[in-house]
Design a protein around this motif. Structure first.
Motif, PDB file in Angstrom:
ATOM      1  N   TYR A   1     -24.519 -29.770 -49.533  1.00 20.71           N
ATOM      2  CA  TYR A   1     -24.425 -28.359 -49.864  1.00 20.71           C
ATOM      3  C   TYR A   1     -23.451 -28.207 -51.027  1.00 20.71           C
ATOM      4  CZ  TYR A   1     -26.748 -26.614 -45.625  1.00 20.71           C
ATOM      5  OH  TYR A   1     -27.673 -26.313 -44.648  1.00 20.71           O
TER       6      TYR A   1
ATOM      7  N   PHE B   1     -20.225 -19.171 -52.135  1.00 13.50           N
ATOM      8  CA  PHE B   1     -21.533 -19.160 -51.477  1.00 13.50           C
ATOM      9  C   PHE B   1     -22.027 -20.587 -51.294  1.00 13.50           C
ATOM     10  CE2 PHE B   1     -25.231 -17.683 -49.742  1.00 13.50           C
ATOM     11  CZ  PHE B   1     -26.377 -17.944 -50.486  1.00 13.50           C
TER      12      PHE B   1
ATOM     13  N   PHE C   1     -20.208 -30.186 -50.130  1.00 16.56           N
ATOM     14  CA  PHE C   1     -20.044 -30.499 -48.714  1.00 16.56           C
ATOM     15  C   PHE C   1     -21.205 -31.348 -48.223  1.00 16.56           C
ATOM     16  CE2 PHE C   1     -16.409 -28.133 -47.290  1.00 16.56           C
ATOM     17  CZ  PHE C   1     -16.317 -27.060 -48.149  1.00 16.56           C
TER      18      PHE C   1
ATOM     19  N   TYR D   1     -24.738 -28.206 -36.812  1.00 16.82           N
ATOM     20  CA  TYR D   1     -24.371 -29.001 -37.970  1.00 16.82           C
ATOM     21  C   TYR D   1     -22.873 -29.297 -37.942  1.00 16.82           C
ATOM     22  CZ  TYR D   1     -28.830 -27.916 -40.290  1.00 16.82           C
ATOM     23  OH  TYR D   1     -30.148 -27.809 -40.620  1.00 16.82           O
TER      24      TYR D   1
ATOM     25  N   GLY E   1     -18.460 -32.200 -43.410  1.00 16.12           N
ATOM     26  CA  GLY E   1     -17.308 -32.898 -43.919  1.00 16.12           C
ATOM     27  C   GLY E   1     -16.305 -31.921 -44.505  1.00 16.12           C
ATOM     28  N   SER E   2     -15.194 -32.426 -44.969  1.00 20.70           N
ATOM     29  CA  SER E   2     -14.112 -31.565 -45.462  1.00 20.70           C
ATOM     30  C   SER E   2     -14.291 -31.161 -46.923  1.00 20.70           C
ATOM     31  CB  SER E   2     -12.765 -32.254 -45.283  1.00 20.70           C
ATOM     32  OG  SER E   2     -12.775 -33.499 -45.946  1.00 20.70           O
TER      33      SER E   2
ATOM     34  N   ARG F   1     -13.907 -31.487 -53.939  1.00 23.81           N
ATOM     35  CA  ARG F   1     -13.729 -30.491 -55.006  1.00 23.81           C
ATOM     36  C   ARG F   1     -13.893 -31.194 -56.342  1.00 23.81           C
ATOM     37  NH1 ARG F   1     -11.873 -25.412 -55.300  1.00 23.81           N
ATOM     38  NH2 ARG F   1     -11.300 -25.478 -53.099  1.00 23.81           N
TER      39      ARG F   1
ATOM     40  N   GLN G   1     -25.597 -20.559 -36.175  1.00 25.19           N
ATOM     41  CA  GLN G   1     -24.279 -21.158 -36.023  1.00 25.19           C
ATOM     42  C   GLN G   1     -23.256 -20.333 -36.783  1.00 25.19           C
ATOM     43  OE1 GLN G   1     -24.534 -25.358 -36.776  1.00 25.19           O
ATOM     44  NE2 GLN G   1     -22.475 -25.812 -36.031  1.00 25.19           N
TER      45      GLN G   1
ATOM     46  N   PHE H   1     -19.398 -20.355 -38.354  1.00 23.60           N
ATOM     47  CA  PHE H   1     -18.362 -21.257 -38.825  1.00 23.60           C
ATOM     48  C   PHE H   1     -17.155 -20.447 -39.280  1.00 23.60           C
ATOM     49  CE2 PHE H   1     -20.762 -25.228 -39.239  1.00 23.60           C
ATOM     50  CZ  PHE H   1     -22.075 -24.783 -39.297  1.00 23.60           C
TER      51      PHE H   1
ATOM     52  N   GLN I   1     -14.002 -20.842 -42.188  1.00 26.39           N
ATOM     53  CA  GLN I   1     -13.504 -21.601 -43.325  1.00 26.39           C
ATOM     54  C   GLN I   1     -12.168 -21.020 -43.768  1.00 26.39           C
ATOM     55  OE1 GLN I   1     -15.872 -21.720 -46.990  1.00 26.39           O
ATOM     56  NE2 GLN I   1     -15.103 -23.768 -47.432  1.00 26.39           N
TER      57      GLN I   1
ATOM     58  N   GLY J   1      -9.584 -23.184 -49.185  1.00 26.32           N
ATOM     59  CA  GLY J   1      -9.455 -24.550 -49.675  1.00 26.32           C
ATOM     60  C   GLY J   1      -9.793 -25.618 -48.661  1.00 26.32           C
TER      61      GLY J   1
ATOM     62  N   GLY K   1     -12.499 -27.147 -45.281  1.00 26.96           N
ATOM     63  CA  GLY K   1     -13.888 -27.326 -44.902  1.00 26.96           C
ATOM     64  C   GLY K   1     -14.340 -26.305 -43.877  1.00 26.96           C
ATOM     65  N   LEU K   2     -15.522 -26.549 -43.316  1.00 30.96           N
ATOM     66  CA  LEU K   2     -16.105 -25.629 -42.342  1.00 30.96           C
ATOM     67  C   LEU K   2     -15.857 -26.140 -40.926  1.00 30.96           C
ATOM     68  CD1 LEU K   2     -17.754 -25.073 -45.012  1.00 30.96           C
ATOM     69  CD2 LEU K   2     -19.587 -24.325 -43.499  1.00 30.96           C
TER      70      LEU K   2
ATOM     71  N   LEU L   1     -18.470 -17.553 -41.515  1.00 30.41           N
ATOM     72  CA  LEU L   1     -19.798 -17.757 -42.085  1.00 30.41           C
ATOM     73  C   LEU L   1     -20.832 -17.837 -40.975  1.00 30.41           C
ATOM     74  CD1 LEU L   1     -18.692 -20.492 -44.608  1.00 30.41           C
ATOM     75  CD2 LEU L   1     -19.531 -18.250 -45.247  1.00 30.41           C
TER      76      LEU L   1
ATOM     77  N   ASP M   1     -31.315 -21.272 -39.347  1.00 33.41           N
ATOM     78  CA  ASP M   1     -32.278 -22.233 -39.872  1.00 33.41           C
ATOM     79  C   ASP M   1     -33.168 -21.616 -40.937  1.00 33.41           C
ATOM     80  OD1 ASP M   1     -32.687 -23.192 -36.546  1.00 33.41           O
ATOM     81  OD2 ASP M   1     -31.918 -24.515 -38.116  1.00 33.41           O
ATOM     82  N   ASN M   2     -33.636 -22.455 -41.864  1.00 39.03           N
ATOM     83  CA  ASN M   2     -34.713 -22.023 -42.749  1.00 39.03           C
ATOM     84  C   ASN M   2     -36.034 -22.057 -41.975  1.00 39.03           C
ATOM     85  OD1 ASN M   2     -35.257 -24.722 -42.534  1.00 39.03           O
ATOM     86  ND2 ASN M   2     -35.269 -25.142 -44.728  1.00 39.03           N
TER      87      ASN M   2
ATOM     88  N   LEU N   1     -29.742 -25.344 -42.696  1.00 37.08           N
ATOM     89  CA  LEU N   1     -29.078 -24.086 -42.390  1.00 37.08           C
ATOM     90  C   LEU N   1     -28.950 -23.269 -43.670  1.00 37.08           C
ATOM     91  CD1 LEU N   1     -26.046 -24.758 -40.020  1.00 37.08           C
ATOM     92  CD2 LEU N   1     -28.152 -23.532 -39.504  1.00 37.08           C
ATOM     93  N   ILE N   2     -29.253 -21.997 -43.559  1.00 37.76           N
ATOM     94  CA  ILE N   2     -29.098 -21.071 -44.670  1.00 37.76           C
ATOM     95  C   ILE N   2     -27.904 -20.168 -44.346  1.00 37.76           C
ATOM     96  CG2 ILE N   2     -30.197 -19.291 -46.071  1.00 37.76           C
ATOM     97  CD1 ILE N   2     -31.502 -22.121 -46.175  1.00 37.76           C
ATOM     98  N   PHE N   3     -26.982 -20.076 -45.283  1.00 39.56           N
ATOM     99  CA  PHE N   3     -25.733 -19.374 -45.043  1.00 39.56           C
ATOM    100  C   PHE N   3     -25.735 -17.961 -45.596  1.00 39.56           C
ATOM    101  CE2 PHE N   3     -22.595 -22.312 -43.312  1.00 39.56           C
ATOM    102  CZ  PHE N   3     -23.278 -23.518 -43.405  1.00 39.56           C
TER     103      PHE N   3
ATOM    104  N   LYS O   1     -23.010 -14.927 -47.062  1.00 37.57           N
ATOM    105  CA  LYS O   1     -21.905 -15.030 -48.005  1.00 37.57           C
ATOM    106  C   LYS O   1     -20.548 -14.903 -47.333  1.00 37.57           C
ATOM    107  CE  LYS O   1     -24.575 -13.727 -52.031  1.00 37.57           C
ATOM    108  NZ  LYS O   1     -24.722 -12.862 -53.220  1.00 37.57           N
TER     109      LYS O   1
END
Lengths: 112, 112
Positions: free
Chosen positions: A35, A42, A90, A101, A104-105, A108, B34, B36, B38, B41, B43-44, B89, B93-94, B100-102, B104
Motif C-alpha cells: 500500500y 490516504f 506499507f 490484515y 508492517g510499520s 518512509r 476492519q 485501524f 494510526q 508517523g 504504522g497501522l 481508519l 474489502d474490494n 482492503l479499501i480504506f 480517508k
C-alpha cells in the motif's frame, strides 16, 4: 516477534535512482500487499500477491515492480525514482477472506 | 468499485466523552470490515475486525458495529482519553475480496 517486518524504515535517495524495499511476514498468511500512503495520508492498494501469484496491480507505473520469492516475502523495487514517489509504503499480509490484515510499520521514502 | 467514506474527517472532544466515528461503504458484498488506528508517523494498529456474518465486535472501550445492508459501520469509543488521540481508519474489502479499501480516516483529538 514482529509479524510483518519491512526494511528499511527510512529511505532518502536522489531522483533517478533505483531502490528496493523488503517485506517479510511470519504469520503463515497466503496473501501479501503493498500500500502507498500519500502526503494526504490516504492509503491506496498498489499490489497484491497470493501464494507468489500477482492478483492486483492497481494502475501503478511500470517503474514499480513487486517480487515474491515465496509466500512469506514480498519485495518492492522502484526504478528511476521521481519526486512524486515520496510517500510511506506499507506492506501487509492476510489469510485471504478469513482474517484481518496485519500491517508492517512502513517505509518512509523521500526522493530529493 | 468499492469506496469507503469516513465522517467526520476530524473530531475534537474533551476527555471522558463517548463518541462515534462513522464509516460507509458502497459495495455491501464484503467479507471483512476492519478498523485501524494510526498514530502520527507510525504504522497501522488493528483495532477490530468484523467478518461479514457478524454484526459487532468489542474490545475494551471500543465497540464496532456492521450493517451490511445499509453499507455502514460505526466505531464507538467509550470514556475517551487523551491517549485515544490518533487517526482512525475504516477499511472494507474490494468487490473481489482481494484487498482492503480504506477511507480517508477520522483524526481524533481528546483534550485533558
Amino acid at each position: 516477534d514482529t509479524a510483518v517486518s519491512q526494511t528499511p524504515k527510512y529511505l532518502v535517495t536522489q531522483m533517478g535512482n533505483d531502490k528496493s524495499i523488503k517485506c517479510e511476514q511470519n504469520l503463515g498468511h497466503d496473501t501479501m500487499y503493498w500500500y502507498k500512503q500519500d502526503s494526504k495520508k490516504f492509503l491506496k492498494i498498489m499490489f497484491s500477491y497470493n501464494n507468489k501469484e500477482l492478483i492486483i496491480n492497481e494502475t501503478v507505473p511500470n517503474r514499480f515492480s513487486p517480487k515474491s520469492p515465496d509466500k512469506a516475502h514480498l519485495n518492492l523495487h522502484i526504478n528511476s525514482l521521481e519526486l512524486g514517489d515520496s510517500a510511506v509504503y506499507f506492506c501487509a499480509s492476510s489469510q485471504q477472506g478469513f482474517e484481518g490484515y496485519t500491517f508492517g510499520s512502513g517505509t518512509r521514502l523521500t526522493v530529493v | 468499485k468499492q469506496e469507503v467514506t469516513q465522517i467526520p474527517a476530524a473530531l475534537s472532544v474533551p476527555e471522558g466523552e463517548n463518541l462515534v466515528l462513522n464509516c460507509s461503504f458502497t459495495d455491501s458484498a464484503i467479507y471483512n470490515l476492519q478498523w485501524f488506528r494510526q498514530d502520527p508517523g507510525k504504522g497501522l494498529t488493528s483495532l477490530l475486525l468484523i467478518q461479514s456474518s457478524q454484526r459487532e465486535q468489542t474490545s475494551g472501550r471500543l465497540n464496532a458495529s456492521l450493517d451490511k445492508s445499509s453499507g455502514r459501520s460505526t466505531l464507538y469509543i467509550a470514556a475517551s482519553q487523551p491517549g485515544d488521540s490518533a487517526t482512525y481508519l475504516c477499511a472494507a474489502d474490494n468487490q473481489a475480496g482481494t484487498a482492503l479499501i480504506f477511507g480517508k480516516g477520522t483524526t481524533l483529538s481528546v483534550s485533558s
